[in-house]
Design an enzyme around this catalytic site. Structure first.
Site, PDB file in Angstrom:
ATOM      1  CG  ASP A 121      -1.286  -1.706  -6.069  1.00 51.25           C
ATOM      2  OD1 ASP A 121      -1.115  -1.739  -7.288  1.00 51.25           O
ATOM      3  OD2 ASP A 121      -1.434  -2.710  -5.362  1.00 51.25           O
ATOM      4  CG  MET A 342      -3.608  -0.652   5.682  1.00 50.96           C
ATOM      5  SD  MET A 342      -2.596  -2.140   5.541  1.00 50.96           S
ATOM      6  CE  MET A 342      -3.005  -2.975   7.072  1.00 50.96           C
TER       7      MET A 342
END
Length: 435
Positions: A121, A342
């Site tokens: 991703d 994150m």
């Protein structure tokens, strides 16, 4: 490039079974390289990322015998290490982020490894320092070449046990280091280790293969190296991200859905977080029943301040479900701050939700405030593109709840993590056409 044509506004009803866990599969499948003996894996999800890894294992010389739709026997007795120098390997491994976890097993068993900079991703920087810090503490030496997009070459001819304090509780980093350490000489202690259920599953499987790992389920792992590992049989957990996605889908579409075989004790605080959004859940044995709800109201903190949902290392809330929580909050009553700590690019799909009529303020790359519509207005269908796996399913949930028709492009991203999602949702009343 494929796309979904989604007709929104339908109420779904029925039972759905979550697939095997994607994030567990990527670790478990790499671990079969650690032994010459056969390893049989059950409940393997039929998704692109996992299928690409199985294909990569086959190219490396691992014999893969399919026993059923979701069970495969792996035989890694004759691994071809020369394949790691091929252009084909470089291209296939670079396209799959999970391929980085082949390093630990190849270092442990063959004392060397090679991996290109992996893909996955595009959700922000995803560094590999933790992996290589752990390998170096074990005695490995590595060289990084920036030629042809980046190649990591690792020499692990003298792996030895040691103490290490990880700079982050990386799940894939911990898994990689554990797999390298199980065949290293001496005792390895890993502090600030990740302790997700998927990592616990890996450790339990390795112990059945003859490894000596203690502290499983905690952030302090102790690994006593052994000379060899043996074959075993392993069944993967249901995918907690799919389970959370189905809970959010039921709430947004006012649907009555029973999610079967959830392994509820392994879900941690996931059900609790969705209950904070006002979603009613009934636990029936190992199934989760989500009743159809006309309205659901966000909780506040005890002092009345606005609810915040943020990601944390396990047993905190998994970052993979923040996108689902965000889209589910669109039709809630109340306001919530979504804090994605994150990854700095994971919230960049909210512009599409705003275009559909959602009230969302993107505060910065890590935070978004959702002002719930409380069903006062319905989202409207639009044309959009899936940027990553979790955002793609969030957009699909929004489209299923919207008025009119939506087109979601680049659904290959969704297929990377969700098995036949269109077929399974259509079976309980959705109208999704794959174009």
């Amino acid at each position: 490039m494929a796309s979904f044509k989604v007709t929104g506004g339908r109420h779904l009803k029925g039972e759905i079974i979550p697939q095997g866990a994607k994030n567990e599969a990527l670790q478990i499948l790499c671990a079969v390289v650690l032994t010459k003996e056969p390893v049989t894996i059950h409940n393997i999800p039929n998704i692109r990322d996992v299928n690409q890894l199985i294909e990569l294992l086959g190219d490396m010389g691992v014999r893969c015998t399919r026993l059923s739709d979701s069970s495969i026997k792996f035989d890694a007795s004759e691994v071809n290490l020369d394949y790691l120098n091929s252009e084909t390997y470089k291209r296939k491994a670079a396209a799959l982020r999970g391929s980085v976890m082949l390093l630990g097993p190849t270092l442990a068993r063959f004392k060397k490894g090679r991996i290109p900079s992996p893909g996955g991703d595009k959700i922000g920087r995803r560094r590999l320092d933790t992996h290589f810090y752990g390998f170096m503490k074990l005695g490995a030496k590595f060289n990084y070449s920036q030629e042809d997009g980046g190649i990591y070459e690792v020499d692990a001819s003298q792996l030895h046990g040691t103490y290490m304090l990880l700079d982050e509780a990386s799940v894939t980093g911990t898994a990689n280091i554990v797999m390298a350490a199980v065949l290293a000489e001496g005792i390895t202690t890993i502090y600030n280790a990740a302790c997700e259920p998927y990592l616990q599953q890996l450790c339990k499987m390795l112990n059945r293969m003859g490894a000596k790992i203690s502290g499983v389920g905690s952030n302090l792992l102790t690994i006593e190296g052994v000379s060899e590992l043996h074959g075993t049989e392993h069944t993967m957990l249901p995918d907690m991200i799919e389970i959370g996605s189905f809970i959010g889908l039921a709430a947004m579409t006012q649907s009555e859905i029973t999610i079967k075989n959830c392994s509820i004790p392994d879900l941690g605080i996931i059900p609790q977080v969705f209950q904070k959004l006002g979603i009613k859940l009934e636990f029936r044995g190992d199934d989760i029943f989500v009743p159809a709800q006309d309205h659901y109201e966000l909780e506040t903190f005890i002092d009345g301040s606005m609810l915040t949902v943020s990601d944390h290392p396990w047993p905190g809330f998994t970052p993979d479900l923040l996108s689902i929580v965000l889209v589910t909050a669109i039709q809630a009553k109340g306001t919530v701050l979504i804090h994605q700590k994150m990854f700095e690019s994971r919230l960049f799909f909210v512009d599409k939700l705003i275009e559909m009529g959602a009230q969302i303020i993107l505060c910065d790359p890590h935070r978004a405030t959702v002002v719930g519509l409380n069903r006062q207005q319905q989202l409207r269908g639009i044309r959009m593109t899936s940027p990553d796996i979790r955002a793609g399913v969030s957009l699909l949930i929004a489209a299923l709840s919207a008025k009119g028709t939506s087109i979601i492009e680049n659904i290959e991203q969704i297929d990377r993590g969700y098995q036949n999602i269109d077929t399974r949702l259509n079976a309980i009343g959705a109208e999704i056409v794959r174009l």
